[in-house]
Write a protein that holds these residues in place. Structure first.
Motif, PDB file in Angstrom:
ATOM      1  N   PRO A 140       0.870  -0.430  -0.259  1.00 38.04           N
ATOM      2  CA  PRO A 140       0.079  -0.033  -0.215  1.00 38.04           C
ATOM      3  C   PRO A 140       0.414   1.595  -0.140  1.00 38.04           C
ATOM      4  O   PRO A 140       0.879   2.225  -0.790  1.00 38.04           O
ATOM      5  N   LEU A 141       1.470   1.398   0.522  1.00 36.24           N
ATOM      6  CA  LEU A 141       2.808   2.826   0.559  1.00 36.24           C
ATOM      7  C   LEU A 141       3.563   2.787  -0.702  1.00 36.24           C
ATOM      8  O   LEU A 141       3.322   3.671  -0.977  1.00 36.24           O
ATOM      9  N   ASP A 200       2.965   1.724  -3.744  1.00 40.03           N
ATOM     10  CA  ASP A 200       1.650   2.430  -4.256  1.00 40.03           C
ATOM     11  C   ASP A 200       1.575   3.472  -4.321  1.00 40.03           C
ATOM     12  O   ASP A 200       0.760   4.295  -5.640  1.00 40.03           O
ATOM     13  N   GLU A 201       1.358   3.931  -3.330  1.00 41.68           N
ATOM     14  CA  GLU A 201       0.667   4.584  -3.186  1.00 41.68           C
ATOM     15  C   GLU A 201       1.836   6.515  -3.125  1.00 41.68           C
ATOM     16  O   GLU A 201       1.995   7.778  -4.354  1.00 41.68           O
ATOM     17  N   ALA A 202       2.939   5.940  -2.996  1.00 43.61           N
ATOM     18  CA  ALA A 202       4.494   7.036  -3.051  1.00 43.61           C
ATOM     19  C   ALA A 202       4.372   7.803  -4.543  1.00 43.61           C
ATOM     20  O   ALA A 202       5.123   7.839  -6.168  1.00 43.61           O
ATOM     21  N   ARG A 232       2.202   6.807  -7.110  1.00 43.59           N
ATOM     22  CA  ARG A 232       1.428   8.207  -8.450  1.00 43.59           C
ATOM     23  C   ARG A 232       1.228   9.588  -7.038  1.00 43.59           C
ATOM     24  O   ARG A 232       0.670  10.609  -8.041  1.00 43.59           O
ATOM     25  N   ILE A 233       3.088   9.400  -7.424  1.00 41.90           N
ATOM     26  CA  ILE A 233       3.087  10.944  -7.218  1.00 41.90           C
ATOM     27  C   ILE A 233       3.847  11.842  -7.781  1.00 41.90           C
ATOM     28  O   ILE A 233       5.128  11.115  -8.209  1.00 41.90           O
ATOM     29  N   ARG A 253       8.198  12.763  -4.449  1.00 41.68           N
ATOM     30  CA  ARG A 253       7.480  11.217  -4.170  1.00 41.68           C
ATOM     31  C   ARG A 253       9.432  11.471  -3.745  1.00 41.68           C
ATOM     32  O   ARG A 253       8.896   9.739  -2.847  1.00 41.68           O
ATOM     33  N   ALA A 267       7.357  10.411  -0.295  1.00 46.44           N
ATOM     34  CA  ALA A 267       7.285   9.458  -0.009  1.00 46.44           C
ATOM     35  C   ALA A 267       7.803   8.218   0.343  1.00 46.44           C
ATOM     36  O   ALA A 267       7.983   6.939   1.165  1.00 46.44           O
ATOM     37  N   ALA A 313       7.801   5.664   3.093  1.00 49.99           N
ATOM     38  CA  ALA A 313       7.876   4.461   3.495  1.00 49.99           C
ATOM     39  C   ALA A 313       8.773   3.143   3.843  1.00 49.99           C
ATOM     40  O   ALA A 313       7.951   1.632   4.324  1.00 49.99           O
ATOM     41  N   THR A 372       9.689  -2.522  -5.127  1.00 47.89           N
ATOM     42  CA  THR A 372       9.366  -1.210  -5.649  1.00 47.89           C
ATOM     43  C   THR A 372       9.117  -1.827  -7.616  1.00 47.89           C
ATOM     44  O   THR A 372       8.384  -1.199  -7.943  1.00 47.89           O
ATOM     45  N   ARG A 399       5.609  -3.625  -8.429  1.00 48.10           N
ATOM     46  CA  ARG A 399       4.998  -2.813  -8.498  1.00 48.10           C
ATOM     47  C   ARG A 399       5.109  -1.420  -9.251  1.00 48.10           C
ATOM     48  O   ARG A 399       3.559  -1.381  -9.585  1.00 48.10           O
TER      49      ARG A 399
END
Length: 878
Positions: free
Chosen positions: A376-377, A379-381, A383-384, A390, A393, A397, A431, A434
């Motif tokens: 989750p962490l 994937d969120e980073a 998208r920045i 980024r 983030a 993470a 990373t 993903r």
């Protein structure tokens, strides 16, 4: 007292002799028995095999007590796909052994090696590999020199000889494998000894010193060829290559890659696969493998290609706007020649190779633990879109994952077979995975672009008021500030090589300060990366340079990277192209560059279906498996560079990347031409103006004058920057003011026009010679010398007026009273047997009046004469 009783010694000697004879007979019997090999006999007669070979036991062709036995193994090409069909225990190379009496006999037998075939010869500790590629036989030898290195080879091709070694850091303990970091600890150094070509340094220090840019570039080519094949290796490793002999025909750069691969293959250092390299060039539309230096002079394409038996690993080269179809054909042809060289090195390693060290393998449990927490962490980073946010983030993470897995107040978990270093490696691998999954599933990249989109481009030109040309090119968050400086031949860069010092009329210097990525670091001499990126951009623009006759300037381009987020070298190509057009350089065509990326499993070979990214970000470069840079215009390629991190690229993946890069270049060039369509019609105010004039070679000395006096006088009179003349009579006048340059050109034309008939002689005198005593008025002085002035008496008729005939008083220095272009009256006072006129100005001038007899006292004290004799002498002289 002896070890054996004297009475029993003879009988024991006869007995030992009989035993030796019996053992020899038994050995011969076993040798001549044919031992079948199921794996190898299967290969015999294979319908798709290009060269079938078989295996026989070593047979003795002759027993000799004074000649050691030397065995030669000759091996040919395998059938396509044959290794894949054999079992793990059967994957041995087809071969046969033939006994020979000497190394000379082995060479004689192998002189007829077929194209792509090779042989391995052993002579005690000395092992020699010979393979034939592109009609040339190359030998690799080990066992004589460098025995303490992990791997050491001597490679020879013609008269070119290289010595290459490979060494690795010794482990702290036998079980210490080491864990890999983000960067493989590999150091590659390549040295071209000046003595290899029979030269020595021309400077004060005769010892070979710091590496030249050429040595740095070849070191990088070797590094990029072998680094991806050492993935997972964690110990410090170094390869060293020296060019010990150079015949100026067989280029050592590609040979150094082969030698480094052979040294690593025979060492304990683990490589994924053996790598080899060839050079391919296109001459008169024909592809040549490993061309000579003379053949390269007329080439329109030159590539160095490295690869394994299954994929392409590295590409470095340049071309003259060659279409992608021809570039792809050249790469494919090169790879076909690389495959048999890899087979030869593998056979060499089997004969002399050491036991390979173990490579680190990440525990599955570590990957599972990081995956459960980090998806989750991460994937969120991902998208920045903004780079700094980024990065923050991702740091957050990573910290959360590490704190969760390794809390400070908790002791080590029992039974866990991994530690914090394993967790960091797992985070990076997660990373990468993903990122690949996100782009594949959503067709969306980190900054929101599609896979084939180019970032937004802005262009400003000119941006600096006093430079000869400047441009600011911004693509996304990557920005390059380019400047161009124009000069004459004295500004050329001298490139020292084994062929001698080679002047460069165009050169590009790339600067990447740490502030461009928001960091603090060393600033000084350029590092290897800066040298390599600058050379790539320089080669990309070189093919667009105008001919010397059309634009006789030396061009220096500089690129300062002010922001970097991927592909700064390709931004340099675009920025410098714009800056040169701003400076008025008439380029053949604007040139643009783009970097292509790849998202694929690190253990896989990329194919045509792999995910290719256009105009990659720095983050995509770091986590991706490829950095494929291509420069050129809409019609073809000018420079190309490929780096990979996986097992390589198939020809299909190369093809897809090349065509995708062309589409991106077309869009970038469209943006560039909309900002600055072509070169400016005139040079900048501060740029020097060069005017060229051709004079007869016989007039060069007259232009230069005694000790350079005449040419220095022209420079000072017209305020020139420089005035250069070459051996062919081409004179280049450079000045900031164009009017001054044109006036100097006219003066030079007048100066040399009196000599042999040349391009500036408007009229040639064909009339009768003047008579002695004839006077000519208002004659122009063409040029001056220390001994007199040359005057045009009639159109086409020139003559000398000696310094003694110029004035009634003594003339100390002609340039103080007379200059070219002055008008004087002269009289013909003599004509010699060669019909040369002797002129005089003095006879036409009024005689000076005698000094007054009674001069008024001036009030100054007269010197006291103490000697009547001196007074008498002075009066006689007066």
């Amino acid at each position: 007292m002896g070890l054996v009783d004297r009475t029993t010694a003879p009988s024991l000697g006869r007995l030992s002799g009989w035993v030796s004879l019996i053992l020899a007979v038994l050995s011969l019997s076993m040798i001549f028995i044919l031992v079948p090999d199921p794996a190898r006999t299967t290969l015999v007669g294979h319908p798709t095999a290009r060269l079938n070979t078989y295996s026989l036991p070593s047979r003795l062709s002759r027993i000799s007590t004074d000649t050691p036995l030397r065995f030669s193994r000759a091996v040919g090409l395998q059938a396509p796909g044959m290794r894949a069909r054999l079992g793990p225990q059967q994957r041995r190379r087809p071969s046969f052994h033939v006994a020979v009496e000497s190394a000379e006999a082995a060479i004689e037998q192998e002189s007829d090696l077929a194209e792509g075939a090779y042989s391995v010869t052993r002579d005690g500790e000395k092992v020699n590999l010979r393979y034939k590629s592109a009609g040339r036989v190359v030998s690799i030898e080990t066992g004589t020199i460098g025995k303490l290195a992990a791997g050491a080879v001597m490679l020879q091709d013609g008269g070119t000889v290289l010595y290459t070694t490979a060494c690795a850091e010794r482990p702290m303990s036998p079980d210490d494998i080491g864990k890999p970091t983000d960067f493989t600890p590999l150091r590659v150094d390549y040295f071209e000894r000046s003595s290899a070509a029979g030269r020595t340094n021309q400077g004060f220090f005769k010892r070979d010193g710091r590496p030249s840019d050429r040595e740095v570039l070849i070191s990088r080519v070797i590094d990029r060829s072998i680094r991806p094949l050492l993935m997972g290796w964690a110990r410090e490793t170094q390869t060293l290559s020296w060019v010990l002999s150079y015949d100026k025909v067989h280029l050592p750069s590609t040979l150094s890659i082969v030698a480094s691969s052979a040294a690593l293959a025979m060492s304990e250092i683990p490589m994924r696969q053996v790598v080899a390299a060839v050079r391919v060039a296109m001459v008169d539309g024909e592809l040549l493998i490993n061309p000579t230096r003379d053949q390269l002079e007329n080439s329109t394409l030159e590539l160095i290609v490295s690869g394994t038996q299954e994929a392409v690993v590295m590409i470095e080269g340049e071309a003259s706007f060659v279409p992608e179809e021809q570039v792809l054909k050249a790469i494919s042809t090169a790879h076909d020649h690389i495959k048999p060289i890899c087979c030869a090195i593998e056979a060499f390693a089997e004969e002399v190779g050491k036991q390979k060290e173990a490579v680190y393998d990440l525990p599955e449990s570590a990957m599972e633990a990081v995956t459960d927490i980090g998806i989750p962490l991460i994937d969120e980073a991902l998208r920045i879109s903004e780079k700094q946010l980024r990065g923050a983030a991702f740091d957050k993470a990573k910290s959360f994952i590490m704190d969760t897995l390794f809390p400070e107040d908790e002791e080590a978990v029992e039974g866990r077979d991994w530690d914090q270093e394993d967790a960091k490696i797992a985070i990076k691998r997660l990373t990468i995975k993903r990122l690949r999954d996100m782009v594949e599933s959503e067709s969306r990249r980190i900054d929101g672009r599609g896979v084939s989109d180019v970032r937004e481009i802005t262009i400003d030109t000119p941006v600096l008021p006093c430079t000869h040309g400047s441009a600011l090119f911004t693509r996304g968050t990557t920005q390059a500030l380019a400047t161009v400086t124009l000069g004459d031949d004295s500004m050329q860069l001298i490139d020292p090589t084994l062929h001698g010092d080679i002047p460069k009329r165009f050169y590009l210097q790339y600067n990447f300060p740490p502030c461009s990525v928001g960091e603090v670091g060393r600033v000084g001499a350029p590092g290897r990366r800066e040298v390599g990126h600058g050379n790539l951009a320089e080669r990309g623009l070189l093919q667009s340079m105008p001919e010397y006759q059309d634009f006789p300037y030396t061009i220096r381009a500089e690129s300062l990277i002010t922001q970097s987020d991927g592909s700064s070298s390709m931004a340099t190509v675009c920025a410098c192209s714009l800056a040169m057009m701003d400076a008025g350089v008439p380029l053949v065509s604007p040139v643009a560059g783009v970097a292509m990326g790849l998202l694929v499993d690190p253990t896989a070979v990329a194919d045509k279906e792999s995910l290719i990214l256009t105009d990659i970000l720095g983050f995509e470069d770091a986590l991706g498996m490829m950095d494929f840079k291509v420069a050129g215009n809409a019609s073809g390629v000018t420079s190309i560079q490929l780096d990979i991190k996986n097992r390589g690229l198939s020809i299909g993946a190369v093809e897809k990347t090349l065509y995708r890069a062309r589409e991106a270049r077309e869009r970038i060039i469209g943006k560039m031409t909309s900002s600055l369509g072509s070169a400016r019609g005139e040079l900048a105010k501060w740029a020097p103006k060069i005017v060229s004039v051709k004079i007869p070679p016989g007039a060069i000395g007259k232009l230069i004058g005694p000790g350079g006096k005449t040419i220095r006088g022209i420079i000072e009179e017209f305020g020139l920057e420089s005035c250069d003349v070459n051996e062919g009579g081409m004179v280049k006048v450079m000045a900031i003011d164009m009017d001054a340059a044109k006036k100097a050109k006219k003066r030079i034309e007048e100066l040399v026009s009196e000599d042999e008939k040349g391009p500036f002689v408007k009229e040639v005198y064909k009339g009768p010679l003047p008579k002695v005593g004839e006077v000519f008025r208002q004659c122009k002085i063409l040029w001056t010398e220390a001994y007199g002035v040359f005057v045009e008496v009639k159109p086409g008729l020139k003559a000398l007026c000696h310094i003694s005939e110029l004035d009634v008083r003594r003339v100390e220095k002609i340039s103080d009273k007379f200059k070219p272009g002055d008008l004087i009256d002269v009289k013909v006072i003599d004509i010699n047997e060669k019909n040369q006129l002797r002129l005089s100005r003095r006879v036409l001038l009024p005689k000076p009046e005698p000094a007054a007899a009674s001069a008024k006292p001036s009030g100054k004290r007269t010197p006291h004469r103490t000697s009547p004799a001196v007074s008498a002498d002075n009066s006689e002289k007066s």
